[in-house]
Design a protein around this motif. Structure first.
Motif, short mmCIF file in Angstrom:
data_model
loop_
_atom_site.label_atom_id
_atom_site.label_comp_id
_atom_site.label_asym_id
_atom_site.label_seq_id
_atom_site.Cartn_x
_atom_site.Cartn_y
_atom_site.Cartn_z
N ASN A 18 10.33 -15.27 3.12
CA ASN A 18 9.72 -13.96 2.86
C ASN A 18 8.52 -14.09 1.94
O ASN A 18 7.49 -13.47 2.17
CB ASN A 18 10.75 -12.98 2.29
N ALA A 19 8.65 -14.89 0.89
CA ALA A 19 7.54 -15.08 -0.04
C ALA A 19 6.39 -15.79 0.66
O ALA A 19 5.22 -15.46 0.45
CB ALA A 19 8.00 -15.89 -1.25
N LEU A 20 6.71 -16.75 1.51
CA LEU A 20 5.68 -17.47 2.25
C LEU A 20 4.93 -16.53 3.20
O LEU A 20 3.70 -16.56 3.27
CB LEU A 20 6.30 -18.63 3.02
N LEU A 21 5.66 -15.70 3.91
CA LEU A 21 5.03 -14.74 4.82
C LEU A 21 4.19 -13.72 4.06
O LEU A 21 3.11 -13.34 4.52
CB LEU A 21 6.09 -14.05 5.68
N GLN A 22 4.68 -13.28 2.92
CA GLN A 22 3.92 -12.32 2.11
C GLN A 22 2.62 -12.95 1.61
O GLN A 22 1.56 -12.32 1.64
CB GLN A 22 4.76 -11.85 0.93
N GLN A 23 2.69 -14.20 1.18
CA GLN A 23 1.50 -14.89 0.72
C GLN A 23 0.50 -15.06 1.87
O GLN A 23 -0.70 -14.86 1.69
CB GLN A 23 1.86 -16.25 0.14
N ALA A 24 0.99 -15.39 3.05
CA ALA A 24 0.11 -15.55 4.21
C ALA A 24 -0.56 -14.22 4.55
O ALA A 24 -1.75 -14.18 4.88
CB ALA A 24 0.89 -16.08 5.40
N GLN A 25 0.17 -13.12 4.47
CA GLN A 25 -0.40 -11.81 4.76
C GLN A 25 -1.47 -11.44 3.73
O GLN A 25 -2.53 -10.92 4.09
CB GLN A 25 0.69 -10.74 4.77
N GLN A 26 -1.22 -11.74 2.46
CA GLN A 26 -2.23 -11.46 1.43
C GLN A 26 -3.49 -12.27 1.66
O GLN A 26 -4.60 -11.76 1.53
CB GLN A 26 -1.65 -11.76 0.04
N MET A 27 -3.32 -13.54 2.03
CA MET A 27 -4.49 -14.38 2.30
C MET A 27 -5.27 -13.85 3.50
O MET A 27 -6.50 -13.84 3.49
CB MET A 27 -4.06 -15.82 2.53
N GLN A 28 -4.56 -13.38 4.53
CA GLN A 28 -5.22 -12.82 5.71
C GLN A 28 -6.02 -11.59 5.32
O GLN A 28 -7.16 -11.41 5.76
CB GLN A 28 -4.17 -12.48 6.78
N GLU A 29 -5.44 -10.71 4.50
CA GLU A 29 -6.14 -9.50 4.06
C GLU A 29 -7.39 -9.86 3.24
O GLU A 29 -8.44 -9.25 3.41
CB GLU A 29 -5.20 -8.62 3.25
N GLN A 30 -7.27 -10.86 2.37
CA GLN A 30 -8.42 -11.28 1.57
C GLN A 30 -9.50 -11.88 2.46
O GLN A 30 -10.69 -11.66 2.23
CB GLN A 30 -7.98 -12.29 0.51
N LEU A 31 -9.10 -12.63 3.47
CA LEU A 31 -10.06 -13.23 4.39
C LEU A 31 -10.81 -12.16 5.17
O LEU A 31 -12.03 -12.21 5.29
CB LEU A 31 -9.35 -14.19 5.34
N VAL A 32 -10.09 -11.17 5.68
CA VAL A 32 -10.72 -10.08 6.42
C VAL A 32 -11.69 -9.32 5.52
O VAL A 32 -12.81 -9.00 5.92
CB VAL A 32 -9.65 -9.13 7.03
N SER A 33 -11.29 -9.07 4.29
CA SER A 33 -12.16 -8.37 3.34
C SER A 33 -13.43 -9.18 3.06
O SER A 33 -14.53 -8.63 3.04
CB SER A 33 -11.39 -8.11 2.04
#
Length: 134
Positions: A18-33
């Motif tokens: 869960n923590a790994l998936l959450q971190q991946a989602q945050q990185m994806q959001e930062q990349l899109v931004s």
């Protein structure tokens, strides 16, 4: 044996999916931004003392060309050839600046990925101009 093979990884020092998936989602959001900010940013490339100026956005897309009035005679083939060469040179200048801008914006995000996405861990993985299509 438990029903879920990942249960064996739990506990002290285990893998928290869960923590790994959450971190991946945050990185994806930062990349899109970061990519959105790059698409809005512009840089200029200029040659011949401002005779030709080319504008590209942070992703390297050509968004404008300005040719200073009185610099070229549209009836002379040599002048037109020179104009074409200057536009190419100005674009290359602007594109190099856009690549540097992309490296600054995306490097910290992609650098943490290391070799996991096919990059060289020694140079920060996918970080750097041109490696993410910019």
């Amino acid at each position: 044996m438990t029903q879920n093979p990942f249960d064996a990884l739990g506990g002290a020092g285990g893998l928290d999916m869960n923590a790994l998936l959450q971190q991946a989602q945050q990185m994806q959001e930062q990349l899109v931004s970061a990519q959105e900010r790059l698409a809005e940013a512009t840089v200029d490339g200029t040659v011949a003392g401002g005779a030709v100026t080319v504008t590209v956005n942070g992703t390297g897309e050509l968004v404008g060309v300005v040719v200073k009035a009185g610099q070229f005679d549209g009836t002379d083939a040599d002048d037109l050839s020179d104009l074409g060469d200057m536009i190419v040179a100005a674009y290359r200048d602007a594109k190099a600046q856009a690549d540097a801008l992309a490296g600054e914006a995306l490097g910290p995000l992609a650098g943490g990925l290391g070799g996991a996405l096919g990059g060289d861990p020694g140079d920060g993985g996918l970080a750097g101009p041109g490696r993410l299509g910019f």
